[in-house]
Every structure is written in structure tokens, then in C-alpha cells.
Design a protein around this motif. Structure first.
Motif, PDB file in Angstrom:
ATOM      1  N   LEU A 479       0.833  -1.218   0.000  1.00 48.88           N
ATOM      2  CA  LEU A 479       0.000   0.000   0.000  1.00 48.88           C
ATOM      3  C   LEU A 479       0.864   1.264   0.000  1.00 48.88           C
ATOM      4  O   LEU A 479       0.341   2.366   0.097  1.00 48.88           O
ATOM      5  CB  LEU A 479      -0.906   0.014   1.247  1.00 48.88           C
ATOM      6  N   THR A 480       2.201   1.102  -0.101  1.00 45.81           N
ATOM      7  CA  THR A 480       3.069   2.290  -0.002  1.00 45.81           C
ATOM      8  C   THR A 480       2.823   3.347  -1.081  1.00 45.81           C
ATOM      9  O   THR A 480       3.051   4.524  -0.812  1.00 45.81           O
ATOM     10  CB  THR A 480       4.570   1.918   0.014  1.00 45.81           C
ATOM     11  N   PRO A 481       2.352   2.982  -2.312  1.00 45.95           N
ATOM     12  CA  PRO A 481       2.096   4.070  -3.280  1.00 45.95           C
ATOM     13  C   PRO A 481       1.105   5.114  -2.746  1.00 45.95           C
ATOM     14  O   PRO A 481       1.091   6.255  -3.209  1.00 45.95           O
ATOM     15  CB  PRO A 481       1.515   3.335  -4.498  1.00 45.95           C
ATOM     16  N   LEU A 482       0.288   4.733  -1.755  1.00 46.44           N
ATOM     17  CA  LEU A 482      -0.695   5.683  -1.208  1.00 46.44           C
ATOM     18  C   LEU A 482      -0.040   6.737  -0.319  1.00 46.44           C
ATOM     19  O   LEU A 482      -0.663   7.742   0.024  1.00 46.44           O
ATOM     20  CB  LEU A 482      -1.752   4.940  -0.383  1.00 46.44           C
ATOM     21  N   ILE A 483       1.200   6.471   0.117  1.00 42.93           N
ATOM     22  CA  ILE A 483       1.842   7.408   1.058  1.00 42.93           C
ATOM     23  C   ILE A 483       3.205   7.861   0.546  1.00 42.93           C
ATOM     24  O   ILE A 483       4.111   8.127   1.330  1.00 42.93           O
ATOM     25  CB  ILE A 483       1.990   6.768   2.462  1.00 42.93           C
ATOM     26  N   THR A 484       3.341   7.947  -0.794  1.00 35.57           N
ATOM     27  CA  THR A 484       4.642   8.342  -1.370  1.00 35.57           C
ATOM     28  C   THR A 484       5.202   9.638  -0.770  1.00 35.57           C
ATOM     29  O   THR A 484       6.367   9.679  -0.394  1.00 35.57           O
ATOM     30  CB  THR A 484       4.527   8.459  -2.898  1.00 35.57           C
TER      31      THR A 484
END
Length: 1111
Positions: A479-484
Motif C-alpha cells: 500500500l506504499t504508493p498511497l503514502i509516497t
């Protein structure tokens, strides 16, 4: 073609005639068809049983074999003098029914049968002095060789391998000669997986519960099942780990009550039957009070009991109860979801059996309920009405409805760090990510091929999620693309206020994402305790928290080793992963010492030795007594008694013994036998052994041997020691080093092409090859990880770190976030570029690209130490008057009229292309700079011709860069893109379509693999093609960053494609792995191709003039 009237059970194409095939069916028919003429050639009915399997005989043109139940094997000769059905003499009366059989493709008459009980039978024809072609000898494992055969002719099973596929999903490769599995893939679930949960004290262990009656515990790094629950419990709907390190799992079944399974002991230690035969849909072990377990059932009760079975509460509902969840903020609060469309909250600390609150609003049954881990009193519920509702216990109200699913909602999961992030899974096959502040859907994932049931994440790895489904798979997501932006704040060493926040502030509408969970607060506390420079620790701890599994821990351990950390501080798990090669031998030696109980195997002798052997033996004994040792040894070799020969051989000379050892090794390598290992090691023939392991794909074994050689453990026998012996040792050592790097490179490439870039980087770090380790992280698009690791490694990783920072800044330039954050992202990109020492040109590109008012643009100019917009205009005109092309383009791009840079740059490039002696390095910097012109200026009507010329030039130069970087998959697409633009748009550029196709053909001819298949045989390039390609290479020069040559492979590149199939608009092929959508929202290309395209040509393949940003 419908002669069969019942189910078709078997089909086999004729190997000799592509138009013929045979089919068998349950109406006891075997039919031979001619496809070209669409007619039946021959028909055999009444086959004495249903043909379970049939196959053409490889040794005869017109014979088909078929078999049913327990045999026998029938051979039907269709035409000729011998036509009719014959019975195989040996293949009958099997102990178990046959499901499949196959003839050997090269060995006449050799056949293998697969049985429904998982066993195999193999029949091997033996050539005896007899012309009878149907003489077979049984070769099942019990067979005894007949006395008339020599030992070399008779063996219990033929050497060879069988690939076996089992009904329960297992796959194996069986070595029939050695009677052992070379490879046996653990079986997965074969039915719907209803639930999945991470182990509370280990983020690498995931438990799954399935319709097939088992719970499995998986290691998510290796994707293998570590433990399977004993027996079959019927359908298992739900599971719950015991809190902390108790290592027990509670399971809930459809008819057999609930149970507790002790994973370590492998047995059931408790059963609960209060619900009788009613299905238990959910079980929840309280994590605040480990003595309490809740279950809810079709009987309408939610029961709370202690782990020893004492019932504390029975909460009666008016209909079946499907879900329950303990509050994470109040240990006595539990919520339930019921078929009567209501959500109820109970307080366990009182004796009342009435709910404290009842929430109404859903229009169909409620399934799961989940309390928010970060916001007290907030819970969500999923329903068959397709919606998710958010309830506030303190306000007694529904505060949001999330609509978007088109079928019942099952899985629900709150993120443990970002308080407003919620994930849901549904029977519409999708997973949706929600921002619960405004009720917006941030993303929808279509990868599962059926209903999605369970969703889970582990608090210490909050942005890695697992999901399970009726398609019988578990999938892992990042889910890291949501918190770039948050990740980049950590990299850019921003203040804590921009990384960690409190829940109340973060849930305000429009607030940027901040970490609010326990794990991030713990990291902050630990870092604040550290003296000196905590930057390295901060980067590592946050990287481990945010990175998905699959090697990031391993990577950081290797970084620590390279930075000189003490071995005693390495975690226990270190020796299970890829170790630094200075530790490999040390750790494996101690492992071997632990295994000292292993017994050595003996070479076996034959039975019933015939007279010829007796005579040879007698002769050998005589030679021995005469002192003719060499003759004795040769005879022993002839008899196959290598051990005797080799034990005596040193009596002749060490040189002879070594030669004999090498002969034995060569023989064993030909037979592909593991017994070769001691021979190669004893003679110091490391190269042969490493190549043997590599040819079999045993890369880790090869690595171990090569490292042992480098450490001097393999003695190369110097038969006569020359005076400069030490010198030759050094040369030998050099050879070993080369071998070691070759093997580690091959292992890295294997991981990389499997879509596991982090493990590939580990392989390179293990041999101190920092440059390649960094390159593989970049090529796998693990940019944040590459920057973290590069900063810690320092100078040795600097060039690659700077390139990763540049790509990361490009990613920031286009993070699709609403307007207030545009300025924030611009600052983030600037912060990243300011970390590169020689950064002026990068900052110019950043400032040139960003839109905004003159005041905003001047602010960013000031931050980047560049002149104001007005000053840039004056500098541009001065440089233009002086004839300085590069400087004038640079300053025009930074001014109010950036389009003035276009004609200057494009004319410069066209002039160079018209001359014959241009190179890529003279043209590319100009085009690269021009490509950063603001999009709104480039797409102006007045710039149409200049835009078209820029796109064509960038396409052509991109194709050349792709050739230089070996981006094989996109080279043809870039040439095609350039040709299409040349064809369709009015331009005057010195490029001809014929010339482009000549170049492409020359590249194809000169780079095609020489070992091509029969369908596309290898044709060597013509002389003119060689000349064109040689001219092209002259213009390309060498790539400055050597490591980044080669295609990109992101994580998940090799995952099987799913129900939502996309075709690539570049290649026309089905996309495997992650998909990237272009700006029209319809056209798709693979993420790998998008990354490679963007690195060589910044503009979209659709020719719109918009920039591509897949990073």
C-alpha cells in the motif's frame, strides 16, 4: 465433430501427422479423427472399460495405446497387416487405478503410468538376443534383475525424471533412478480460502483457513506452507491467532464447532461445542485479555467463553450472527454483525445480556464488523447491500457510507498507521481502498478471480496487506504508493511534524497523510534515545516498516555487514537468507557440525555376478600380485568397481589417480548424478563442479563451492611443485574470484527475472558489488529503498543513489494529489535534487516544468538558487546573441516565454542529424532539457509543428538509448512510434521512414539469439545489416552507468495474469504482472515497459505531448 455421445476422457495428437488425433469417451469408444477433412478415420467400440488415458505410440505411425482402471494396456494398430488390438504383456493388474500414462519420446517402448493413489509405474524394454519386439521387462520398484543380465543393464528403475501434478495442487519432480523427489512443491489450498491473519509476534507468518478443512501457516518471504493443521475439520470459516507468542490458532467450522490448534505441537488442544452442529462464522481471540474467545453462529448466539471452555456470556440475536470484533481500545467492548441488518455493541464487564447500542441503516444482512485501531469509538460494517458504513459509537450515528461495490462486502481492514484508510473486499471480485474522511475510493484492484473474503495486515509492516479469495489464492499487496509523499519526507530528512502526527489532525479533510500508529511512535522514541547521528538508523527502521516482505530485512543486514557491524549483532534469521560471502563458509560449517549425525551412504554391489565378471576379477587379482597396479585399476574400472580402482591408483602416481578421478567425474556428470561432487572436490576441479551445479540450476550450491574455493578450502593438487608455487596459487585464486562473481551474478539474475529485485540486490551485496546491487534496485523500481541503502553505503553507491534521487524527483513532480499539495510536492522534489552534489541542471529541469504564478515560480527559483523569471529572460537573450545554444535553451525554459527555446533546440538537433558524424551524447542533453518545457506551453496551438518535431526526435533518440541500455522489448515500439508520427504529421526533420526500418532490421538481425527454435531458425545478418548496425553503435557510445543496462522487472512481474486481462498497446501481447494505463484511461502497457520507455523517452506513446510518469 460429434461422434461421441458421452463425456470425453482423453485426447492425443498424432506425433507423426499434424492432422490426426485420437479421442476416448465414457461410452467406451476410441475414435481417430482427421481434422483437415473433418471426418472419422477409424472407430473402436466396446473397449472393455472407459479409456482413462490414451496416447499414440511414438515408435509406430499408426498405433494408439489406451488403458482403463487397473489395466491392461491395449495397443490398437489401426491399419496394415498387424491391424487389431493387442495386450501389453507386462502392464496389467495394477494395485491402483490409472489416471494417465505417457510413452517416452525417444526410448522405444518405455512407458510410465500415473495412479490415482499418487504412485508411478515404469516399464522399460530390455534388449535381449531376440527379435520379438513385444518383449518387455517389468520395472516397478519391486522388480529383481534376471540373472542373465549384467549389472549395468538391469536396474530397478530407469534413470530419468517424471514431473508429477497432484489433485491437491502439489507439483513434484521425481528422480526415478535415485527413487527420491528432486523437488516437491508444498500443496496449497485447493478450495475457497475464507480467512487469513498474520501472527501477532511475527509479520512473516500468515495463517489461512479454507473450505478444504485445513488451516495452513505460510512463510510469506518464501511463499511456502510451514505448518498444516492435522486431519480434516470440514469447512473452516474463520481463524484467530492467540495474542503474543502463544503460538496457537483458534478455528471455527461449519459443523464441528470450534477448536484450538497448538501449531508447534501439531495437535488440537481444545474443542468448543456450545453451538452444536450450527455453523460458526467468526471466531475472535481477545488481544487485550488472552483468556477470552468469542464465537458467533447461525444459531443466533454470540458466545464469550474462557479458553478452558467456561461460558461467560451468551448474547442472543434475532437471527444468525456472522461477524464479531473486540475493540482495540476497550478490552470489554465487542461488536457483532447480524442477519437482521443491524450492528450491535456489547459490554462484557456487566452481567447484562442486552446490547449497549444497536446501529440500524443497512438494507441487507451485515457480515463483518471492525473497530478502528486508531480512533476510539469508530467502527465499520460490511453488508450484503454492497455498502460499508462507518459508525461513531460516541455520537450514536452513521458518519459515512462507502458505496461502490456491486455485490456483498466480506473482507474489512483498517490501516494501523493512517487513521482514515480502510480496505474492503467483495463478492464482486474487487478490493477497494477508501479515504473514510470524504468517503472517496482511492483505488480498486481487480486481480482476484473470484469473491474476496479475508483482508489482513501486520502492525509492524502496516503497508503490506494479504487478501484471500474463492479463487483459492492468497495475494500480498503493497500500500506504499498511497503514502509516497510521506516516504519522501523521511528520505529528505524533514521534521518529525511532517512524518508523524496525531489522529485528530490527520482525520481533518484535506490533511496530508501522517503516521499515527504505535510502530511509528516506537521508532521515533528509539531514534530520540540515540546519541550522535541517528540518520542511518532512521532510514533503516522506517524502510523495514514500509517495505514489503521478500528481502528488505536481508538487504539491510548485508548493508550493516558491509558497513562493518559486529557479527554478534546480526539477527538469528540472517543465516537463513543470502549471507555475505565472508560468512557463508563460517555459518555453513557450524550448520554442518550440528548435523554430524548424518551417515555416509555406501556404493552398492550387484546380485548374481555372471562368469565374465568372475574371469575379469581373477585376471585383475593376478595383475595386482604382479605389481601391475595400473592394469588392475583399468580392469576394476571396466567392472564398474571405481572405488577399488581409485583407492589403489595413488600407488601408480598421484597424477594417474587424479586423471582417473577426472574420468569418473566426467562419467558421473554425463549421467547427471550427485555422486560427482566428491570427485571434483578431491581433485580441486572447482570449475567443473560449479558448471555442473549451474547447468542444473542449483545456483546456491554453486555459490557455496565457489566461495569455499576462494577461501582456499579447495586444494588444487600441484603434482610437481614449481618454484613459483605461491604465484600460481594467486592466479588460481583470481580464477576462483571470477567464478564466484559469475555464480552470484547468475543467482541475482534468476531472482531478478522472477520479479524479486531486492533479493537480486542481496546477491550482489554478498560479494561486495555495491554498484550492481544498487542498479538492480533501480531496475526493479525500488527507488525509495535504493536511496535509503545508497545513503547508508555512502561514496561507493553515490552515482546510483544520485540517479535514483533524480527518478524519485520525477515521481514527485507528478504525484496526482489535489492542488494545495502541488507546491508541497515541488518542494519535496527540490529537496531530493538538492541532495545530489552537481545538481544545477536537475534543478533547472524541475523549475522549468512546474506551472504556477510568477510569484510561486520565483519562490522555487530562490530555493534552488536560480535567477528570477525576469532575469532568466535577459540571460537567455544574451546567451542567444552569443550563440550559446545550451545556455539560451536553459534560460528561455525558465523565463515567461519557454516556447522560445523550442526552435533553437530543435534546429540544433536537426543540423547535427543532417551531418554524418553526430553522436548520441551531443544530441541527447539538448532534447532531454527541452522535454521539460511546461506541458501547457507545449500543447499550445501555436507550438503544433515544434511539438510534433520534438516528439519525433525524442522518439528516435529514445529508440537509440533503448538499444544502448538493452531494453529489447521496447526498441521496435519506439521505432514504430517514430515512423507513425513521421507518416501522420507535417514536419521537416532529417529522418526517413525507410532509414528507420533499415536500422530496426539491422538491430534485430545482429542481436537475435543464435540458439533459436525450429519454428524460427537462426539466419545470420547480411553484410549490409552488419554495416548499418556498426554505424549505429559508433553513434551510441557507452552507457555511463554500466549497472543499469538491461530490462526492468518490478515486483510481481511474473505473477499469473488475472480475470481482468489487458493487452499491451506497444506489443499487442497479453500483459503479465502490473499494468500501467496511459492518459486516455483505456490504453495499457506493462509497468516494466512503461518504466523503460519513460527512462529513454519522457513523452507518452500516444503522441499527445504529455509526459509519462510510471515511477
Amino acid at each position: 465433430m460429434s461422434e461421441h455421445k458421452k463425456t470425453i476422457t482423453a485426447i492425443s495428437w498424432c506425433p507423426h501427422n499434424p492432422d490426426l488425433f485420437a479421442s476416448g469417451s465414457t461410452d467406451n469408444l476410441v475414435i481417430i479423427w482427421n481434422v483437415a477433412e473433418q471426418k472419422v478415420i477409424a472407430k473402436l467400440d466396446n473397449t472393455k472399460g472407459v479409456p482413462a488415458s490414451l496416447s499414440w505410440c511414438w515408435n509406430a505411425d499408426d498405433a494408439v495405446a489406451f488403458v482403463s482402471h487397473r489395466g491392461p494396456l491395449f495397443i490398437w494398430t489401426i491399419s496394415g497387416p498387424d491391424s487389431g488390438v493387442t495386450v501389453h504383456k507386462e502392464a496389467h493388474s495394477f494395485l491402483s487405478d490409472i489416471c494417465i500414462f505417457r510413452w517416452h519420446t525417444q526410448k522405444k517402448g518405455k512407458v510410465v503410468f500415473g495412479h490415482i493413489d499418487g504412485s508411478l509405474s515404469v516399464f522399460q524394454p530390455v534388449s535381449i538376443q531376440s527379435s520379438n519386439k513385444n518383449h518387455y521387462t517389468s520395472s516397478t520398484s519391486e522388480a529383481v534383475p534376471p540373472p542373465s543380465l549384467t549389472q549395468n543393464q538391469a536396474f530397478s528403475l530407469p534413470p530419468g525424471h517424471a514431473v508429477c501434478c497432484f489433485l491437491d495442487g502439489g507439483v513434484g519432480l521425481y528422480d526415478m533412478g535415485a527413487k527420491k523427489w528432486d523437488f516437491l512443491r508444498d500443496l496449497g489450498h485447493v478450495e475457497t480460502i475464507f480467512d487469513c491473519k498474520f501472527k501477532p509476534d511475527d509479520p512473516n507468518l500468515l495463517a489461512t483457513a479454507s473450505f478444504d478443512g485445513t488451516i495452513k501457516v505460510w512463510d510469506i518471504n518464501t511463499l511456502t506452507a510451514m505448518y498444516t493443521s492435522p486431519g480434516n475439520e470440514g469447512v473452516i470459516y474463520s481463524l484467530s491467532w492467540a495474542p503474543g507468542g502463544l503460538n496457537c490458532i483458534a478455528g471455527a467450522t461449519s459443523q464441528n464447532g470450534a477448536f484450538i490448534w497448538d501449531v508447534q505441537k501439531g495437535k488440537m488442544i481444545q474443542r468448543f461445542n456450545e453451538h452444536g452442529k450450527n455453523g460458526i462464522f467468526c471466531i475472535a481471540w481477545s488481544h487485550k485479555d488472552s483468556k477470552r474467545i468469542a464465537t458467533c453462529s447461525g444459531d443466533g448466539f454470540c458466545i464469550i467463553r474462557t479458553i478452558d471452555g467456561k461460558v461467560l456470556h451468551k448474547y442472543k440475536h434475532p437471527a444468525p450472527v456472522f461477524g464479531c470484533d473486540w475493540s482495540q481500545n476497550n478490552k470489554d467492548m465487542i461488536a457483532t454483525g447480524c442477519e437482521d441488518k443491524n450492528v450491535r455493541v456489547y459490554y462484557v464487564a456487566t452481567s447484562s445480556d442486552q446490547p449497549l447500542k444497536v446501529f440500524s441503516g443497512h438494507t441487507a444482512k451485515v457480515f463483518h464488523v471492525k473497530w478502528s485501531p486508531l480512533r476510539e469509538g469508530i467502527l465499520c460494517s460490511g453488508s450484503d447491500d454492497g455498502s460499508v458504513r462507518i459508525w461513531d459509537y460516541t455520537q450514536d450515528a452513521c458518519i459515512n457510507i462507502l458505496s461502490g461495490h456491486t455485490a456483498p462486502v466480506r473482507g474489512l481492514m483498517w490501516n494501523t498507521e493512517i487513521p482514515y484508510l480502510l480496505i474492503s473486499g467483495s463478492w464482486d471480485y474487487t478490493i477497494k481502498v477508501w479515504d473514510t474522511r470524504e468517503g472517496t475510493c482511492l483505488d480498486t484492484v481487480y486481480d482476484h478471480g473470484a469473491d474476496v473474503y479475508g483482508l489482513t495486515c501486520h502492525p509492524s509492516r502496516p503497508f503490506t496487506m494479504a487478501s484471500c479469495s474463492r479463487d483459492s489464492t492468497v495475494r500480498l499487496w503493497s500500500l506504499t504508493p498511497l503514502i509516497t509523499p510521506l516516504q519522501i519526507n523521511i528520505l529528505a530528512d524533514r521534521s518529525w511534524e511532517e512524518i508523524i502526527g496525531n489522529t485528530d489532525c490527520v482525520i481533518e479533510q484535506g490533511a496530508p497523510p501522517l503516521l499515527c500508529g504505535k510502530v511509528s511512535r516506537d521508532i521515533k522514541q528509539e531514534i530520540e534515545k540515540l546519541a550522535g547521528n541517528p540518520r542511518v538508523k532512521k532510514l533503516r527502521w522506517f524502510s523495514e516498516c514500509l517495505s514489503p516482505p521478500g528481502g528488505s530485512d536481508n538487504l539491510w543486514n548485508l548493508v550493516a555487514v558491509i558497513k562493518g557491524q559486529d557479527d554478534s549483532l546480526l539477527p538469528q534469521s540472517y543465516c537463513k537468507g543470502i549471507m555475505h560471502l565472508k560468512h557463508l563458509i563460517k555459518f555453513r560449517t557450524s550448520e554442518a557440525q550440528e548435523l554430524t549425525t548424518v551417515k555416509m551412504s555406501k556404493f552398492g554391489g550387484g546380485i548374481g555376478v555372471p562368469t565374465k565378471e568372475e574371469r575379469l576379477k581373477e585376471a585383475a587379482e593376478i595383475h595386482l600380485r604382479l605389481g601391475q597396479i595400473q592394469r588392475y585399476c583399468e580392469l576394476m574400472v571396466e567392472l564398474g568397481e571405481w572405488d577399488k580402482a581409485l583407492s589403489i591408483a595413488p600407488g601408480v602416481s598421484v597424477k594417474y589417480w587424479k586423471k582417473l578421478m577426472q574420468r569418473r567425474a566426467d562419467q558421473l556428470i554425463q549421467e547427471d548424478k550427485d555422486d560427482v561432487i566428491p570427485y571434483c572436490i578431491a581433485t580441486g576441479d572447482v570449475k567443473k563442479l560449479v558448471n555442473f551445479f549451474m547447468s542444473r540450476g542449483q545456483l546456491k550450491e554453486a555459490l557455496l563451492v565457489a566461495q569455499a574455493a576462494c577461501e582456499g578450502n579447495m586444494q588444487n593438487l600441484h603434482v610437481s611443485t614449481p618454484k613459483g608455487a605461491s604465484y600460481s596459487d594467486d592466479i588460481y585464486k583470481e580464477g576462483f574470484d571470477e567464478l564466484l562473481h559469475k555464480v552470484s551474478k547468475e543467482l541475482a539474475e534468476w531472482y531478478f527475472q522472477d520479479g524479486r529485485a531486492v533479493l537480486a540486490a542481496c546477491c550482489h551485496l554478498a560479494v561486495d558489488n555495491i554498484e550492481l546491487a544498487m542498479a538492480y534496485l533501480i531496475r526493479g523500481n525500488e527507488l525509495e529503498l535504493a536511496v535509503c541503502v545508497g545513503m547508508v553505503l555512502g561514496e561507493s553507491a553515490a552515482p546510483a543513489t544520485h540517479y535514483a534521487l533524480e527518478l524519485l524527483a520525477r515521481k514527485c513532480m507528478m504525484i496526482p494529489i489535489c492542488i494545495p499539495f502541488c507546491y508541497m510536492n515541488r518542494n519535496l522534489a527540490a529537496d531530493l535534487l538538492l541532495m545530489i552534489p552537481d545538481n544545477e541542471l536537475h534543478l533547472v529541469k524541475l523549475c522549468a516544468f512546474y506551472p504556477g504564478s510568477i510569484e510561486e515560480i520565483n519562490d522555487i527559483h530562490e530555493k534552488c538558487k536560480l535567477p528570477t523569471v525576469e532575469e532568466c529572460m535577459q540571460l537567455a537573450e544574451t546567451a542567444h546573441a552569443d550563440g550559446n545554444v545550451f545556455e539560451s535553451i536553459k534560460y528561455y525554459l525558465l523565463s515567461q516565454e519557454p516556447e522560445k527555446a523550442l526552435p533553437i533546440g530543435i534546429d540544433f538537433v536537426k543540423d547535427h542529424l543532417s551531418s554524418s558524424n553526430w553522436t548520441l551524447d551531443t544530441i541527447y542533453p539538448i532534447l532531454d532539457l527541452l522535454s521539460y518545457i511546461r506541458t501547457e506551453n507545449l500543447v499550445l496551438h501555436t507550438c503544433t509543428e515544434a511539438r510534433n518535431e520534438l516528439l519525433i526526435l525524442c522518439g528516435y533518440i529514445g529508440a537509440l538509448l533503448a538499444i544502448r541500455r538493452q531494453y529489447q522489448s521496447i526498441v521496435p515500439a519506439l521505432y514504430e512510434y517514430t515512423s507513425q508520427l513521421l507518416k501522420r504529421r507535417k514536419v521537416s526533420v532529417p529522418l526517413k521512414i525507410e532509414h528507420l526500418s533499415k536500422e530496426l532490421d539491422a538491430w534485430r538481425a545482429c542481436t537475435q539469439p543464435t540458439n533459436q527454435s525450429e519454428e524460427s531458425p537462426y539466419t545470420p545478418p547480411s553484410d549490409s545489416q552488419r554495416m548499418v548496425y556498426a554505424t549505429l553503435l559508433k553513434k551510441l557510445k557507452e552507457e555511463p552507468l554500466k549497472g543499469i543496462i538491461g530490462p526492468d522487472y518490478v515486483t510481481g512481474s511474473n505473477l499469473p495474469s488475472h480475470c481482468d486481462i489487458h493487452m499491451s498497446c506497444l506489443t499487442g501481447l497479453k500483459i503479465q504482472g502490473p499494468v500501467f494505463f496511459l492518459e486516455d484511461g483505456k490504453s495499457a502497457i506493462s509497468l516494466n515497459d512503461a518504466l523503460m520507455w519513460a527512462k529513454v523517452n519522457p513523452f507518452s506513446p500516444l503522441g499527445t505531448g504529455l509526459r509519462l510518469n510510471p515511477f
